[in-house]
Design a protein around this motif. Sequence first.
Motif, PDB file in Angstrom:
ATOM      1  N   ASP A 114       0.816  -1.212   0.000  1.00 30.80           N
ATOM      2  CA  ASP A 114       0.000   0.000   0.000  1.00 30.80           C
ATOM      3  C   ASP A 114       0.850   1.264   0.000  1.00 30.80           C
ATOM      4  OD1 ASP A 114       0.532  -1.158   2.612  1.00 30.80           O
ATOM      5  OD2 ASP A 114      -0.485   0.586   3.458  1.00 30.80           O
ATOM      6  N   ALA A 115       1.951   1.249   0.756  1.00 33.72           N
ATOM      7  CA  ALA A 115       2.791   2.451   0.794  1.00 33.72           C
ATOM      8  C   ALA A 115       3.505   2.636  -0.533  1.00 33.72           C
ATOM      9  CB  ALA A 115       3.804   2.346   1.927  1.00 33.72           C
ATOM     10  N   ILE A 171      -1.401  -5.754  -1.428  1.00 37.15           N
ATOM     11  CA  ILE A 171      -1.456  -6.285  -0.065  1.00 37.15           C
ATOM     12  C   ILE A 171      -1.458  -5.051   0.836  1.00 37.15           C
ATOM     13  CG2 ILE A 171      -0.346  -7.750   1.665  1.00 37.15           C
ATOM     14  CD1 ILE A 171       1.005  -9.261  -0.642  1.00 37.15           C
ATOM     15  N   ASN A 199      -1.695  -3.623   3.950  1.00 38.36           N
ATOM     16  CA  ASN A 199      -1.675  -3.875   5.399  1.00 38.36           C
ATOM     17  C   ASN A 199      -1.703  -2.568   6.183  1.00 38.36           C
ATOM     18  OD1 ASN A 199       0.895  -2.970   4.931  1.00 38.36           O
ATOM     19  ND2 ASN A 199       1.866  -4.971   5.197  1.00 38.36           N
ATOM     20  N   ILE A 203       0.106  -0.022   6.332  1.00 39.82           N
ATOM     21  CA  ILE A 203       1.324   0.533   6.921  1.00 39.82           C
ATOM     22  C   ILE A 203       2.487   0.321   5.956  1.00 39.82           C
ATOM     23  CG2 ILE A 203       2.074  -1.579   8.136  1.00 39.82           C
ATOM     24  CD1 ILE A 203       2.531   0.393  10.598  1.00 39.82           C
ATOM     25  N   GLY A 204       3.455   1.212   5.996  1.00 38.80           N
ATOM     26  CA  GLY A 204       4.690   1.021   5.234  1.00 38.80           C
ATOM     27  C   GLY A 204       5.837   1.198   6.204  1.00 38.80           C
TER      28      GLY A 204
HETATM   29 MG    MG Z   1       2.094  -1.888   3.707  1.00 37.75          MG
END
Ligand code: MG
Length: 906
Positions: free
Chosen positions: A334-335, A365, A367, A369-370
């Motif tokens: 996502d990041a 994917i 989640n 957060i990065g």
């Molecule tokens: Mg992530």
Amino acid sequence: MDKFSYISNADVGYLDQLYQNYKSDPTSVDATWQKFFEGYDFSQQRYGENGAAPANDSLSIKETQVRNLIFQYRSFGHLKSQTNPVRERRNHNINLDHTKVGLTDADLDTEFDVASEIGMPRASLRKIIEKLKTLYLGPIGFEYNFIRNDDIRDWLHHKIEKEYYEYNPNLEEKKRILSKLNEAVVFENFLHTKFLGQKRFSLEGGENTIPALDAIINKSAELDVKEVVIGMAHRGRLNVLSNILGKTYEQIFTEFEGNVNPDLTMGDGDVKYHLGYASHINTPSGKKIYVKLTPNPSHLEAVDPLVIGYTRGQIDDEYKGDLKKAMAVLIHGDASIAGQGIVYEVVQMSGLAGYTTGGTIHFVINNQIGFTTDFDDARTAIYCTDVSKIVDAPVFHVNGDDAEAVTFCANLAVEYRQKFGKDIFIDLLCYRRHGHNESDEPKFTQPKLYNIIAKHPNPREVYVKKLVEKGIDASLADEMDKNFRNQLQDRLNEVKQKPLPYKVQKIEEEWDQLRKAKPEDFDKSPVTAISQELIDKVGKALTTIPEGFKPLKQIEKLIKDRKAAFFDDKVLGWAEAELLAYGSLVAEKVPVRMSGQDVKRGTFSHRHAYFWDANTNEAYSGLTNIDKNQARFSIFNSLLSEFGVLGFEYGYAMATPYALVLWEAQFGDFVNGAQTIIDQFISSAESKWQRMNGLVMLLPHGYEGQGPEHSSARPERFLQQAAEYNMVVTNVTTASNFFHLLRRQVAWEFRKPCIVFSPKSLLRNQLVASPMGEFTSGSFTEVIDDPTVKAKDVKRIIFCTGKIFYDLQEVQQKKKIKDAAVVRIEQLYPFPDKQVDKLIKKYKDAKLLWIQEEPKNMGYWSFIKRMLPDVEIQLGARKSSASPATGYSKIHKMEQEKIVNQAFEI
Ligand SMILES: [Mg+2]
Ligand SMILES: Cc1ncc(C[n+]2csc(CCOP(=O)(O)OP(=O)(O)O)c2C)c(N)n1
């Protein structure tokens, strides 16, 4: 009045007939007309033929209001869907209440015809809202109603409002989902307990990725895709390698144990979560499919263009251009998808003739957060997938805890891709159970979230609970868990007793006719000359235009000059030599592909690989008309991107080892935007992953007074990276040598990337032209000795490379200098040390100089000293500088003259 009098008169009779047909059998007219007539009938019921006010005006207004409500849900429902498994969604200030569109609670039990819009018979508002909530506020946020294409929206309405509504996998399908999810969860759990604290970038929290990929692959096979090419980063990669691609658990455990000696003759290798793999997979429909995971550097998203280029290469070479046969799947974090600009470039390429692969499935994917950065610091956009909007791609945001919803999205994405040939996104909303890696403490930065995650059941537990609620026996799941765990333990025991030898990733099947290069290969170049017959054949094709084709005046002259060069003067300039190389190769059945900015004409107007008809704008290339049985010649003007396009061509070359693939930069300095591809693939892929590549990069370079930005392709950077025969670096000064260089790329029994610092003004200068004899005999010349001097007279050898040779030659000739040999190093790397040694011996007692037009801290100087450590050699160059060249043309001229004159004096 005629029914359809508002339509032009000519159409009315036809429409009437269609309408009669529709009335007797609605399916006898096509779907668009069916919709049109449905609307017509509807308005007839409400307003009558003459458009008079309806009997029940308020009812028809309310029908419209319900229609608006449906629109609201379809368009914005995703913003309120239940997709986040571990936290409340942010408030996006979207009101989906029926009162927003003017309806009231009193309308809840009124029945409406527009229920048919969402596949219901006439139904109450209450029922309509109930269905809308199930469809749009459930575990999937369908984001698609912004798409500016009616057919696509209608198709998706149907898929969601009928097929999704009725979706309930049968027992076999449920078992398949559970078994893949079980593998994903147990595999991570096993590694976590057996290899405590070792980095593996676990998939935990996002394990439904595995049933999703399984579904994507199976559905693709069912819909006739023959090959799926996957690109992904670190997260969950080991899980994908084993549970999707079938890399054996023994092999992975061996890599974890890490006590086997690697074979260093195969290069320096890479960490386990960057390696690729490929295998043929049997799918439940009985169809086989070839699945590949490309190797991957750490630089997030850099692999994307490579995967797309590779897929296109396979489509062109293996599947005769059928876009439905090979498909790319890009798995993003996502990041990274939100932050890395290369994603934009790749998505922007997706529908262009030169780069399309018929649609990529993007799987995120997500989640949330990065590393340690929360999503609200990671993007301005609402969704990490918002780049999808530039190509009107649908996005399915799906709750990562809902295995069946995830599987539905995976299947639908494949159907969409196969039907429309466009990109589509799946955004798997999940969480990351541990820190960024397994020894990282996530609570340093997200204590509250990680308290919730610690108590959250894993996706397998969530699914099993759901199955039990539906009456399926829990022992099935327990058994799957136990069996798989035992299987893993047995494999681990085997590896502990008898470690497997370290295995490098197998090379793609297409490459099996090629071998790795040996140092001796670079002592002498293979013969790459061609026959006069072939030259004439290509020359004829290049100077013939189809009957009726009307070229511009300047092109008419160009054709005349080209004809004279081939058939009268028998001296070929740079452009003719280049086109002859391509033409001779395609005639010999070697496909040629080139792309870059404005390459068809050529930035400096030299190439003219295509001509355009002055009246019709029709394009014509002689290179596609040499011979009936020739290989394809394709040349594409690229979008204004370097990172994306260079990555794409590198990937294309990886798929097509028997083709010549080239990328040309507009000016060499713009290659800096693609530095990642050079660092992480071109210069190092063979050492890290044993992947050869024959890509040619043409980088216009040379000091011609155009200022700091249009002078240097930064040769120093390439030369600093040159080692272990990783690539070829050249600066070529004659047309024939360029011709041989291009042909050598595919004449070799191995492949090496080739970097060419190519000319600019010299492209159209007769100085670089070569007599025909140099094309009908010989091979690439690494070092060109000075033919104008006698060895015994020579007191200095002026070594140089590239364009400055012609400046030096001018002074040498003007001043009739006979005691200085001007020697060109045409191939800088692999450095032709034997040939250079021979010349140093030939001109014994001569003083050695290296003359370059680049500043001392740039260009070739430090490389030359590395190549000739024991030789005393002096330098002539511009002073060390921060910027590559002066912006003042007067200063440029003075500097150039000084360097050139000093070469004969210092
Ligand atoms: Mg992530
Ligand atoms: C271009 C680039 N910048 C930084 C990094 C360092 N890095 C590795 S993973 C990571 C976080 C990635 O987050 P995301 O894309 O959400 O993937 P996740 O690890 O959460 O699955 C970062 C910053 C990198 N590998 N590449």
